[in-house]
Write a protein that holds these residues in place. Sequence first.
Motif, PDB file in Angstrom:
ATOM      1  N   THR A  43       0.993  -1.182  -0.189  1.00 33.29           N
ATOM      2  CA  THR A  43       0.037   0.231  -0.073  1.00 33.29           C
ATOM      3  C   THR A  43       0.977   1.197   0.041  1.00 33.29           C
ATOM      4  O   THR A  43       1.853   1.318   0.682  1.00 33.29           O
ATOM      5  CB  THR A  43      -0.902   0.094   1.352  1.00 33.29           C
ATOM      6  OG1 THR A  43      -1.689  -1.076   1.202  1.00 33.29           O
ATOM      7  CG2 THR A  43      -1.636   1.009   1.282  1.00 33.29           C
ATOM      8  N   MET A  44       0.472   2.233  -0.822  1.00 33.15           N
ATOM      9  CA  MET A  44       1.283   3.554  -0.731  1.00 33.15           C
ATOM     10  C   MET A  44       0.647   4.443  -0.187  1.00 33.15           C
ATOM     11  O   MET A  44      -0.759   4.669  -0.130  1.00 33.15           O
ATOM     12  CB  MET A  44       1.147   3.932  -2.407  1.00 33.15           C
ATOM     13  CG  MET A  44       2.390   5.117  -2.373  1.00 33.15           C
ATOM     14  SD  MET A  44       4.155   4.819  -2.245  1.00 33.15           S
ATOM     15  CE  MET A  44       4.271   3.632  -3.655  1.00 33.15           C
ATOM     16  N   ARG A  45       1.546   5.066   1.007  1.00 32.45           N
ATOM     17  CA  ARG A  45       1.021   5.933   1.942  1.00 32.45           C
ATOM     18  C   ARG A  45       1.513   7.480   1.510  1.00 32.45           C
ATOM     19  O   ARG A  45       2.835   7.609   1.239  1.00 32.45           O
ATOM     20  CB  ARG A  45       1.267   5.699   3.146  1.00 32.45           C
ATOM     21  CG  ARG A  45       0.868   6.689   4.262  1.00 32.45           C
ATOM     22  CD  ARG A  45       1.071   6.521   5.841  1.00 32.45           C
ATOM     23  NE  ARG A  45       2.554   6.990   5.929  1.00 32.45           N
ATOM     24  CZ  ARG A  45       3.376   6.741   6.992  1.00 32.45           C
ATOM     25  NH1 ARG A  45       2.767   6.117   8.077  1.00 32.45           N
ATOM     26  NH2 ARG A  45       4.437   6.985   7.022  1.00 32.45           N
ATOM     27  N   TYR A  46       0.674   8.274   0.978  1.00 33.13           N
ATOM     28  CA  TYR A  46       1.180   9.523   0.591  1.00 33.13           C
ATOM     29  C   TYR A  46       0.857  10.551   1.579  1.00 33.13           C
ATOM     30  O   TYR A  46      -0.037  10.629   2.499  1.00 33.13           O
ATOM     31  CB  TYR A  46       0.415  10.084  -0.452  1.00 33.13           C
ATOM     32  CG  TYR A  46       0.778   9.306  -2.052  1.00 33.13           C
ATOM     33  CD1 TYR A  46       1.787   9.714  -2.559  1.00 33.13           C
ATOM     34  CD2 TYR A  46      -0.048   8.565  -2.527  1.00 33.13           C
ATOM     35  CE1 TYR A  46       2.107   9.182  -3.954  1.00 33.13           C
ATOM     36  CE2 TYR A  46       0.386   7.714  -3.677  1.00 33.13           C
ATOM     37  CZ  TYR A  46       1.358   8.211  -4.334  1.00 33.13           C
ATOM     38  OH  TYR A  46       1.591   7.307  -5.585  1.00 33.13           O
ATOM     39  N   THR A  47       1.950  11.384   2.172  1.00 38.13           N
ATOM     40  CA  THR A  47       1.920  12.445   2.792  1.00 38.13           C
ATOM     41  C   THR A  47       1.462  13.683   2.258  1.00 38.13           C
ATOM     42  O   THR A  47       1.974  14.153   1.167  1.00 38.13           O
ATOM     43  CB  THR A  47       3.074  12.677   3.757  1.00 38.13           C
ATOM     44  OG1 THR A  47       3.612  11.274   4.306  1.00 38.13           O
ATOM     45  CG2 THR A  47       3.125  13.695   4.904  1.00 38.13           C
ATOM     46  N   ILE A  48       0.230  14.550   2.618  1.00 38.96           N
ATOM     47  CA  ILE A  48      -0.246  15.532   2.036  1.00 38.96           C
ATOM     48  C   ILE A  48      -0.247  16.817   3.104  1.00 38.96           C
ATOM     49  O   ILE A  48      -0.082  16.735   4.107  1.00 38.96           O
ATOM     50  CB  ILE A  48      -1.609  15.146   1.598  1.00 38.96           C
ATOM     51  CG1 ILE A  48      -2.503  15.242   2.743  1.00 38.96           C
ATOM     52  CG2 ILE A  48      -1.525  13.990   0.530  1.00 38.96           C
ATOM     53  CD1 ILE A  48      -3.982  15.070   2.245  1.00 38.96           C
ATOM     54  N   LYS A  49      -0.182  17.945   2.256  1.00 38.56           N
ATOM     55  CA  LYS A  49      -0.150  19.079   2.965  1.00 38.56           C
ATOM     56  C   LYS A  49      -1.669  19.657   2.609  1.00 38.56           C
ATOM     57  O   LYS A  49      -1.906  19.823   1.326  1.00 38.56           O
ATOM     58  CB  LYS A  49       0.752  20.138   2.422  1.00 38.56           C
ATOM     59  CG  LYS A  49       0.409  21.567   3.101  1.00 38.56           C
ATOM     60  CD  LYS A  49       1.703  22.686   2.685  1.00 38.56           C
ATOM     61  CE  LYS A  49       1.337  24.025   3.372  1.00 38.56           C
ATOM     62  NZ  LYS A  49       2.379  24.828   2.768  1.00 38.56           N
ATOM     63  N   GLN A  50      -2.759  19.579   3.331  1.00 41.08           N
ATOM     64  CA  GLN A  50      -4.049  19.895   3.312  1.00 41.08           C
ATOM     65  C   GLN A  50      -4.306  21.491   2.839  1.00 41.08           C
ATOM     66  O   GLN A  50      -3.881  22.271   3.774  1.00 41.08           O
ATOM     67  CB  GLN A  50      -5.013  19.132   4.179  1.00 41.08           C
ATOM     68  CG  GLN A  50      -6.328  19.530   3.708  1.00 41.08           C
ATOM     69  CD  GLN A  50      -7.295  19.021   4.933  1.00 41.08           C
ATOM     70  OE1 GLN A  50      -7.204  17.791   5.338  1.00 41.08           O
ATOM     71  NE2 GLN A  50      -8.254  19.864   5.540  1.00 41.08           N
ATOM     72  N   MET A  51      -4.931  21.741   1.647  1.00 40.45           N
ATOM     73  CA  MET A  51      -5.144  23.244   1.372  1.00 40.45           C
ATOM     74  C   MET A  51      -6.379  23.359   1.916  1.00 40.45           C
ATOM     75  O   MET A  51      -6.846  24.762   2.517  1.00 40.45           O
ATOM     76  CB  MET A  51      -4.964  23.728   0.161  1.00 40.45           C
ATOM     77  CG  MET A  51      -3.495  23.121  -0.301  1.00 40.45           C
ATOM     78  SD  MET A  51      -2.227  24.146   0.399  1.00 40.45           S
ATOM     79  CE  MET A  51      -0.497  23.510  -0.603  1.00 40.45           C
ATOM     80  N   LYS A  52      -7.513  22.698   1.582  1.00 38.81           N
ATOM     81  CA  LYS A  52      -8.791  23.093   1.875  1.00 38.81           C
ATOM     82  C   LYS A  52      -9.732  21.520   2.016  1.00 38.81           C
ATOM     83  O   LYS A  52      -9.239  20.613   1.260  1.00 38.81           O
ATOM     84  CB  LYS A  52      -9.400  23.945   1.087  1.00 38.81           C
ATOM     85  CG  LYS A  52     -10.698  24.192   1.222  1.00 38.81           C
ATOM     86  CD  LYS A  52     -11.241  25.450   0.310  1.00 38.81           C
ATOM     87  CE  LYS A  52     -12.587  25.934   0.756  1.00 38.81           C
ATOM     88  NZ  LYS A  52     -13.005  27.154  -0.221  1.00 38.81           N
ATOM     89  N   MET A  53     -10.657  21.573   2.902  1.00 38.81           N
ATOM     90  CA  MET A  53     -11.636  20.396   2.778  1.00 38.81           C
ATOM     91  C   MET A  53     -12.999  21.049   2.364  1.00 38.81           C
ATOM     92  O   MET A  53     -13.513  21.991   3.064  1.00 38.81           O
ATOM     93  CB  MET A  53     -11.419  19.731   4.273  1.00 38.81           C
ATOM     94  CG  MET A  53     -12.639  18.712   4.593  1.00 38.81           C
ATOM     95  SD  MET A  53     -12.575  17.930   6.189  1.00 38.81           S
ATOM     96  CE  MET A  53     -11.183  17.048   5.976  1.00 38.81           C
TER      97      MET A  53
END
Length: 214
Positions: free
Chosen positions: A62-72
């Motif tokens: 499984t690939m786990r991507y780390t993200i920087k959330q801009m907007k939900m």
Amino acid sequence: MQSVYQHLISLLLVFSSLQVPQLTEGCSCALGHPQDAFCNSDIVIRAKVVGKKLLRDGPFGTMRYTIKQMKMYKGFEKVQHVQHIYTDASESLCGVKFEINKYQYLITGRVYEDKVYTGLCNFNERWERLSLAQKKGFNHRYQLGCNCRIKPCHYLPCFVTSKNECLWTDMLSHFGYPGYQSRHYACIQQKEGYCSWYRGMTTRDKTVINATDP
């Protein structure tokens, strides 16, 4: 002549056998309007992918991507802030590949045990590639139509069968996806429960059309 004919037949059989895995393997997804992607998802966010890690679970990992959330845009009741996105490491199993530290993405997904999962059958697109109407749709407009049903039309004739349906004809007039309705229209519920296609990009271009157009 017979030996040449037999040789050609054998080559065709070999070629056919080589093509079989390509036909039977891979990810297959039904076409969907971005409004359906919004309404059917647990989470809809705009984010930049800043890292990735392969987790050794499952047949391909499984690939786990780390993200920087801009907007939900959707999912506040599920997850307050998304830090990681999970997807299958194999594209043949519908895993998504995001580029690192390059683009902002519109990402949709499902939540399982407080983890956000996405795949090729979810709507995931670079933010810059979305039309203005799609950006407005994810921001607020699509949620107004989640009680409506977008009905795909693949072959003529096709008709709406209830007042809450919008007929989606991109497959006819635009040779597939993405088409004009996908990029510029939302199916919105109007008065008395009727749903119709809506386009409201600017003050000079606000049109409400009936459920069978465009």
